[in-house]
Design a protein around this motif. Structure first.
Motif, PDB file in Angstrom:
ATOM      1  N   LEU A  16       0.827  -1.214   0.000  1.00 31.97           N
ATOM      2  CA  LEU A  16       0.000   0.000   0.000  1.00 31.97           C
ATOM      3  C   LEU A  16       0.860   1.263   0.000  1.00 31.97           C
ATOM      4  O   LEU A  16       0.554   2.229  -0.706  1.00 31.97           O
ATOM      5  CB  LEU A  16      -0.941   0.007   1.207  1.00 31.97           C
ATOM      6  CG  LEU A  16      -2.131  -0.930   1.157  1.00 31.97           C
ATOM      7  CD1 LEU A  16      -2.931  -0.856   2.455  1.00 31.97           C
ATOM      8  CD2 LEU A  16      -3.017  -0.616  -0.030  1.00 31.97           C
ATOM      9  N   LEU A  17       1.923   1.260   0.781  1.00 33.79           N
ATOM     10  CA  LEU A  17       2.822   2.424   0.799  1.00 33.79           C
ATOM     11  C   LEU A  17       3.473   2.645  -0.561  1.00 33.79           C
ATOM     12  O   LEU A  17       3.609   3.786  -1.020  1.00 33.79           O
ATOM     13  CB  LEU A  17       3.900   2.257   1.869  1.00 33.79           C
ATOM     14  CG  LEU A  17       3.500   2.570   3.291  1.00 33.79           C
ATOM     15  CD1 LEU A  17       4.651   2.263   4.249  1.00 33.79           C
ATOM     16  CD2 LEU A  17       3.075   4.016   3.434  1.00 33.79           C
ATOM     17  N   THR A  18       3.860   1.570  -1.207  1.00 37.30           N
ATOM     18  CA  THR A  18       4.461   1.682  -2.535  1.00 37.30           C
ATOM     19  C   THR A  18       3.465   2.220  -3.543  1.00 37.30           C
ATOM     20  O   THR A  18       3.774   3.135  -4.314  1.00 37.30           O
ATOM     21  CB  THR A  18       4.988   0.306  -2.995  1.00 37.30           C
ATOM     22  OG1 THR A  18       5.933  -0.170  -2.040  1.00 37.30           O
ATOM     23  CG2 THR A  18       5.630   0.394  -4.359  1.00 37.30           C
ATOM     24  N   SER A  23       1.823   6.059  -7.258  1.00 35.81           N
ATOM     25  CA  SER A  23       0.660   6.620  -7.950  1.00 35.81           C
ATOM     26  C   SER A  23       0.563   8.128  -7.738  1.00 35.81           C
ATOM     27  O   SER A  23       0.165   8.859  -8.649  1.00 35.81           O
ATOM     28  CB  SER A  23      -0.628   5.917  -7.529  1.00 35.81           C
ATOM     29  OG  SER A  23      -0.853   6.037  -6.144  1.00 35.81           O
ATOM     30  N   ALA A  24       0.946   8.610  -6.565  1.00 34.20           N
ATOM     31  CA  ALA A  24       0.955  10.056  -6.347  1.00 34.20           C
ATOM     32  C   ALA A  24       1.974  10.733  -7.265  1.00 34.20           C
ATOM     33  O   ALA A  24       1.709  11.811  -7.819  1.00 34.20           O
ATOM     34  CB  ALA A  24       1.269  10.364  -4.885  1.00 34.20           C
ATOM     35  N   ALA A  25       3.128  10.123  -7.426  1.00 35.81           N
ATOM     36  CA  ALA A  25       4.127  10.680  -8.346  1.00 35.81           C
ATOM     37  C   ALA A  25       3.627  10.655  -9.788  1.00 35.81           C
ATOM     38  O   ALA A  25       3.863  11.604 -10.554  1.00 35.81           O
ATOM     39  CB  ALA A  25       5.434   9.898  -8.224  1.00 35.81           C
ATOM     40  N   LEU A  26       2.922   9.603 -10.167  1.00 29.90           N
ATOM     41  CA  LEU A  26       2.422   9.499 -11.536  1.00 29.90           C
ATOM     42  C   LEU A  26       1.285  10.487 -11.822  1.00 29.90           C
ATOM     43  O   LEU A  26       1.090  10.880 -12.975  1.00 29.90           O
ATOM     44  CB  LEU A  26       2.004   8.066 -11.844  1.00 29.90           C
ATOM     45  CG  LEU A  26       3.186   7.106 -11.978  1.00 29.90           C
ATOM     46  CD1 LEU A  26       2.706   5.671 -12.121  1.00 29.90           C
ATOM     47  CD2 LEU A  26       4.071   7.483 -13.148  1.00 29.90           C
ATOM     48  N   VAL A  27       0.551  10.894 -10.786  1.00 30.70           N
ATOM     49  CA  VAL A  27      -0.420  11.982 -10.966  1.00 30.70           C
ATOM     50  C   VAL A  27       0.328  13.223 -11.425  1.00 30.70           C
ATOM     51  O   VAL A  27      -0.077  13.905 -12.374  1.00 30.70           O
ATOM     52  CB  VAL A  27      -1.204  12.265  -9.665  1.00 30.70           C
ATOM     53  CG1 VAL A  27      -1.998  13.557  -9.771  1.00 30.70           C
ATOM     54  CG2 VAL A  27      -2.139  11.122  -9.335  1.00 30.70           C
ATOM     55  N   MET A  62      -4.957   9.095  -9.120  1.00 29.97           N
ATOM     56  CA  MET A  62      -5.433   9.780  -7.919  1.00 29.97           C
ATOM     57  C   MET A  62      -6.362   8.867  -7.122  1.00 29.97           C
ATOM     58  O   MET A  62      -6.316   8.843  -5.893  1.00 29.97           O
ATOM     59  CB  MET A  62      -6.154  11.074  -8.312  1.00 29.97           C
ATOM     60  CG  MET A  62      -6.471  11.957  -7.152  1.00 29.97           C
ATOM     61  SD  MET A  62      -4.948  12.516  -6.361  1.00 29.97           S
ATOM     62  CE  MET A  62      -5.524  12.709  -4.708  1.00 29.97           C
ATOM     63  N   THR A  63      -7.176   8.079  -7.826  1.00 28.61           N
ATOM     64  CA  THR A  63      -8.047   7.114  -7.153  1.00 28.61           C
ATOM     65  C   THR A  63      -7.221   6.069  -6.407  1.00 28.61           C
ATOM     66  O   THR A  63      -7.519   5.736  -5.255  1.00 28.61           O
ATOM     67  CB  THR A  63      -8.976   6.428  -8.176  1.00 28.61           C
ATOM     68  OG1 THR A  63      -9.734   7.426  -8.858  1.00 28.61           O
ATOM     69  CG2 THR A  63      -9.914   5.444  -7.510  1.00 28.61           C
ATOM     70  N   VAL A  64      -6.167   5.568  -7.054  1.00 30.01           N
ATOM     71  CA  VAL A  64      -5.280   4.603  -6.395  1.00 30.01           C
ATOM     72  C   VAL A  64      -4.615   5.238  -5.177  1.00 30.01           C
ATOM     73  O   VAL A  64      -4.505   4.611  -4.119  1.00 30.01           O
ATOM     74  CB  VAL A  64      -4.220   4.064  -7.382  1.00 30.01           C
ATOM     75  CG1 VAL A  64      -3.190   3.196  -6.662  1.00 30.01           C
ATOM     76  CG2 VAL A  64      -4.876   3.281  -8.498  1.00 30.01           C
ATOM     77  N   THR A  65      -4.207   6.487  -5.313  1.00 31.58           N
ATOM     78  CA  THR A  65      -3.565   7.189  -4.200  1.00 31.58           C
ATOM     79  C   THR A  65      -4.512   7.309  -3.006  1.00 31.58           C
ATOM     80  O   THR A  65      -4.146   6.998  -1.871  1.00 31.58           O
ATOM     81  CB  THR A  65      -3.105   8.593  -4.651  1.00 31.58           C
ATOM     82  OG1 THR A  65      -2.214   8.460  -5.750  1.00 31.58           O
ATOM     83  CG2 THR A  65      -2.417   9.335  -3.532  1.00 31.58           C
ATOM     84  N   VAL A  66      -5.731   7.754  -3.269  1.00 29.83           N
ATOM     85  CA  VAL A  66      -6.703   7.928  -2.184  1.00 29.83           C
ATOM     86  C   VAL A  66      -7.064   6.584  -1.547  1.00 29.83           C
ATOM     87  O   VAL A  66      -7.114   6.462  -0.320  1.00 29.83           O
ATOM     88  CB  VAL A  66      -7.969   8.660  -2.705  1.00 29.83           C
ATOM     89  CG1 VAL A  66      -9.086   8.627  -1.695  1.00 29.83           C
ATOM     90  CG2 VAL A  66      -7.635  10.094  -3.074  1.00 29.83           C
TER      91      VAL A  66
END
Length: 110
Positions: A16-18, A23-27, A62-66
């Motif tokens: 989950l941390l990964t 995913s936040a970086a890819l946003v 962003m959905t994956v991040t949240v």
């Protein structure tokens, strides 16, 4: 048995941390590329679906991040049985969208 559950929980937490960080970086990558597409627009070589694809990719990441954040901070991952599978599928979908947009952008520049 308790030791195995603890190891599985630790591995899932690391997963989950990964997903959260990547995913936040890819946003950010998607949003930066949307800005670069506007430069390509001004050069006259533009494929009309690139920025829409990248916006969809940013939304998926962003959905994956949240969801990753909620999985870390709440008990959502215990309630939703296929939580990890859903996150992995969404992440791969976001990557596929980015690859499609990248290919379109590359071909538009030729």
């Amino acid at each position: 048995m308790q030791n195995q559950n603890s190891q599985d929980e630790d591995r899932f937490y690391a997963h989950l941390l990964t997903l959260l960080s990547v995913s936040a970086a890819l946003v950010g990558v998607c949003l930066t590329t949307v800005g670069l597409v506007s430069i390509v627009k001004s050069l006259g070589k533009y494929e009309p679906f690139i920025d829409e694809l990248l916006a969809v990719g940013a939304l998926v990441f962003m959905t994956v991040t949240v969801l990753s954040f909620l999985g870390i901070r709440t008990g959502l991952r215990r309630v939703w049985r296929r939580f990890d599978l859903a996150l992995d599928i969404l992440f791969c979908l976001g990557l596929s969208v980015m690859v499609a947009a990248t290919l379109m952008l590359t071909w538009a520049m030729l």
